[in-house]
Enzyme design. Structure first.
Site, PDB file in Angstrom:
ATOM      1  N   ASP A  93       0.844  -1.201   0.000  1.00  0.00           N
ATOM      2  CA  ASP A  93       0.000   0.000   0.000  1.00  0.00           C
ATOM      3  C   ASP A  93       0.879   1.250   0.000  1.00  0.00           C
ATOM      4  O   ASP A  93       0.712   2.146  -0.818  1.00  0.00           O
ATOM      5  CB  ASP A  93      -0.923  -0.007   1.231  1.00  0.00           C
ATOM      6  CG  ASP A  93      -1.806  -1.242   1.258  1.00  0.00           C
ATOM      7  OD1 ASP A  93      -2.620  -1.391   0.343  1.00  0.00           O
ATOM      8  OD2 ASP A  93      -1.641  -2.069   2.173  1.00  0.00           O
TER       9      ASP A  93
ATOM     10  N   GLU B  76       1.676  -6.586  -5.318  1.00  0.00           N
ATOM     11  CA  GLU B  76       1.283  -5.773  -6.472  1.00  0.00           C
ATOM     12  C   GLU B  76       2.449  -4.999  -7.069  1.00  0.00           C
ATOM     13  O   GLU B  76       2.759  -5.105  -8.251  1.00  0.00           O
ATOM     14  CB  GLU B  76       0.179  -4.807  -6.027  1.00  0.00           C
ATOM     15  CG  GLU B  76      -0.232  -3.842  -7.095  1.00  0.00           C
ATOM     16  CD  GLU B  76      -1.563  -3.162  -6.831  1.00  0.00           C
ATOM     17  OE1 GLU B  76      -2.424  -3.726  -6.130  1.00  0.00           O
ATOM     18  OE2 GLU B  76      -1.749  -2.046  -7.357  1.00  0.00           O
TER      19      GLU B  76
ATOM     20  N   SER C  30       5.784  -5.100  -6.595  1.00  0.00           N
ATOM     21  CA  SER C  30       6.973  -5.825  -7.079  1.00  0.00           C
ATOM     22  C   SER C  30       6.657  -6.629  -8.335  1.00  0.00           C
ATOM     23  O   SER C  30       7.553  -6.903  -9.140  1.00  0.00           O
ATOM     24  CB  SER C  30       7.572  -6.706  -5.981  1.00  0.00           C
ATOM     25  OG  SER C  30       6.629  -7.620  -5.497  1.00  0.00           O
TER      26      SER C  30
HETATM   27  O1  TRH Z   1       4.559  -6.153   0.478  1.00  0.00           O
HETATM   28  P1  TRH Z   1       3.589  -6.691  -0.486  1.00  0.00           P
HETATM   29  O2  TRH Z   1       3.216  -8.081  -0.287  1.00  0.00           O
HETATM   30  O3  TRH Z   1       2.302  -5.793  -0.485  1.00  0.00           O
HETATM   31  C1  TRH Z   1       0.984  -6.310  -0.545  1.00  0.00           C
HETATM   32  C2  TRH Z   1       0.397  -6.152  -1.920  1.00  0.00           C
HETATM   33  O4  TRH Z   1       0.520  -4.871  -2.454  1.00  0.00           O
HETATM   34  C3  TRH Z   1      -1.059  -6.519  -1.885  1.00  0.00           C
HETATM   35  O5  TRH Z   1      -1.646  -6.272  -3.143  1.00  0.00           O
HETATM   36  C4  TRH Z   1      -1.752  -5.705  -0.817  1.00  0.00           C
HETATM   37  O6  TRH Z   1      -3.069  -6.042  -0.751  1.00  0.00           O
HETATM   38  C5  TRH Z   1      -1.095  -5.991   0.505  1.00  0.00           C
HETATM   39  O7  TRH Z   1       0.264  -5.624   0.434  1.00  0.00           O
HETATM   40  C6  TRH Z   1      -1.747  -5.271   1.646  1.00  0.00           C
HETATM   41  O8  TRH Z   1       4.184  -6.582  -1.979  1.00  0.00           O
HETATM   42  P2  TRH Z   1       4.398  -5.360  -2.974  1.00  0.00           P
HETATM   43  O9  TRH Z   1       3.100  -4.817  -3.435  1.00  0.00           O
HETATM   44  O10 TRH Z   1       5.327  -5.826  -3.988  1.00  0.00           O
HETATM   45  O11 TRH Z   1       5.105  -4.217  -2.104  1.00  0.00           O
HETATM   46  C7  TRH Z   1       6.421  -4.290  -1.682  1.00  0.00           C
HETATM   47  C8  TRH Z   1       7.062  -2.918  -1.747  1.00  0.00           C
HETATM   48  O12 TRH Z   1       8.244  -2.902  -0.961  1.00  0.00           O
HETATM   49  C9  TRH Z   1       7.469  -2.540  -3.162  1.00  0.00           C
HETATM   50  O13 TRH Z   1       7.233  -1.168  -3.369  1.00  0.00           O
HETATM   51  C10 TRH Z   1       8.966  -2.797  -3.176  1.00  0.00           C
HETATM   52  C11 TRH Z   1       9.314  -2.410  -1.752  1.00  0.00           C
HETATM   53  N1  TRH Z   1      10.574  -2.938  -1.226  1.00  0.00           N
HETATM   54  C12 TRH Z   1      11.664  -2.070  -1.200  1.00  0.00           C
HETATM   55  O14 TRH Z   1      11.560  -0.903  -1.624  1.00  0.00           O
HETATM   56  N2  TRH Z   1      12.831  -2.516  -0.650  1.00  0.00           N
HETATM   57  C13 TRH Z   1      12.984  -3.780  -0.156  1.00  0.00           C
HETATM   58  O15 TRH Z   1      14.076  -4.117   0.336  1.00  0.00           O
HETATM   59  C14 TRH Z   1      11.860  -4.672  -0.213  1.00  0.00           C
HETATM   60  C15 TRH Z   1      11.989  -6.067   0.303  1.00  0.00           C
HETATM   61  C16 TRH Z   1      10.670  -4.206  -0.758  1.00  0.00           C
END
Ligand code: TRH
Length: 367
Positions: free
Chosen positions: A23, A266, A268
């Site tokens: 989010d 979402e 990633s």
């Molecule tokens: O963390 P997520 O599993 O988030 C989820 C999904 O968005 C899902 O749709 C939603 O309903 C739920 O949360 C509540 O995966 P996502 O969306 O890939 O988000 C991870 C974010 O973290 C992404 O912007 C990349 C960032 N990230 C970094 O910037 N640095 C890091 O070291 C890591 C591990 C992640």
């Protein structure tokens, strides 16, 4: 250098962190892109702690105003708050009632009010994108919100894609990155990254890596905990190492550097598509199993071959079975699929451009 402060329309973006990082990840990315497009942005978040690693620089240094969610219910804050041109509620979070009531009491006309929804490849998305939704109760009764649905196809709101992404990727120094984060990687080995929840096939993947020259990079939090738990049941570990939390730009670099990426949620997923590298997606699981249809819709849009579909179903627990063998020819095929999908997406207008258009053409939001 002081940030370049834009003087364009003012946006209030509201974000609640349910769990995980998606989010805030999406909202932060959007805030940066809007700011880069000359908009002024206030980002209201109930828990901004992950920005300490996700954001390359402090929001203020980038010209983005970060506000605690609770402030939007404080009369003393609201009294002095310049009215925004656009209200954006991310992922169905509800704007604080006091904030809405203040807006209704003080504005001649409503702000453009946009509800940014979750990403899905399902075929109903183009039908829902852009639909108005009258506010039926509360202080803004009679006002109107508009649904914005990101998506992969014509008629949807598109995907977040910043200008400069391609140039950044083209100037990426792969050898230097690998020397820093995976110095142990043997010449013939594959480099894999892991960002996941608790996939049922994780022990099977780890087992398959044992005795190979492949190396697994594990991101912090749930992926690391899941790997540690799976390793406890194994006689011999594979080659692996833990990565620290990094900024979103650093996360991209990891995706560019690896031969196969495991991503989740979402944001990633979108970054994995832009990377052009083969990936396996773990979809965010929903209690009603709605994620099954969502995963299948994505695989259909991706035009994934059978082995890639099957790998996804196994990784997401939709099918039983051991993790399929990782051979370079298979990864080469998967890479072609991802790059073809990326070409289709590059022809699409990016999400931020479409959002700007929606906000600027909202007939209710003038004056
Ligand atoms: O963390 P997520 O599993 O988030 C989820 C999904 O968005 C899902 O749709 C939603 O309903 C739920 O949360 C509540 O995966 P996502 O969306 O890939 O988000 C991870 C974010 O973290 C992404 O912007 C990349 C960032 N990230 C970094 O910037 N640095 C890091 O070291 C890591 C591990 C992640």
């Amino acid at each position: 250098m002081p940030p370049h402060l834009p003087d364009g329309p003012l946006w209030d973006i509201f974000c609640t962190v349910i769990d995980n990082h998606g989010d805030l990840g999406v909202c932060w990315r959007l805030a940066r892109q809007l700011q880069g497009a000359g908009q002024r942005v206030r980002l209201w978040v109930d828990d901004a702690s992950a920005l300490s690693w996700m954001a390359p620089r402090a929001p203020q240094a980038l010209g983005i105003e970060l506000r605690p969610w609770a402030d939007a219910s404080q009369d003393s804050v609201l009294q002095d708050l310049p009215p925004a041109d656009v209200w954006l509620e991310a992922f169905g979070c509800h704007l604080p009632e006091a904030f809405v009531a203040h807006g209704v009491a003080t504005r001649a006309r409503q702000a453009a009010w946009i509800n940014l929804e979750y990403l899905s490849a399902e075929d109903w998305v183009p039908r829902m994108h852009g639909l108005p939704s009258p506010v039926m109760s509360g202080p803004a009764r009679g006002w109107r919100k508009t649904f914005f649905y990101p998506g992969f196809t014509e008629g949807t709101g598109g995907l977040l894609r910043e200008t400069g992404l391609l140039a950044r990727q083209q100037s990426f120094d792969l050898a230097a990155w690998r020397a820093q984060y995976a110095p142990q990687l043997a010449q013939a080995g594959l480099l894999l990254s892991l960002f996941c929840y608790e996939p049922p096939a994780l022990p099977s993947l780890l087992q398959q890596l044992v005795g190979t020259s492949h190396h697994l990079l594990v991101t912090p939090g749930r992926p690391l905990a899941a790997v540690q738990q799976a390793l406890a049941g194994m006689a011999e570990p594979p080659h692996w190492s833990a990565l620290p939390y990094t900024s979103q730009d650093g996360f991209d670099e990891m995706l560019w550097a690896c031969d196969l990426n495991f991503v989740r949620g979402e944001d990633s997923l979108v970054r994995a598509l832009w990377s052009g590298q083969p990936f396996i997606w773990q979809i965010y699981p929903q209690d009603d199993q709605a994620h099954h249809a969502k995963l299948e819709a994505f695989l259909h849009w991706l035009d994934a071959p059978q082995d890639l579909r099957s790998a996804h179903r196994i990784w997401n627990g939709l099918e039983d079975g051991p993790w399929p063998p990782l051979d370079p020819a298979r990864l080469h095929d998967w890479k072609r699929v991802v790059q073809a999908a990326r070409r289709r997406l590059q022809a699409q207008r990016p999400l931020t451009a479409q959002l700007l258009e929606m906000a600027c053409t909202d007939p209710t939001a003038r004056g």
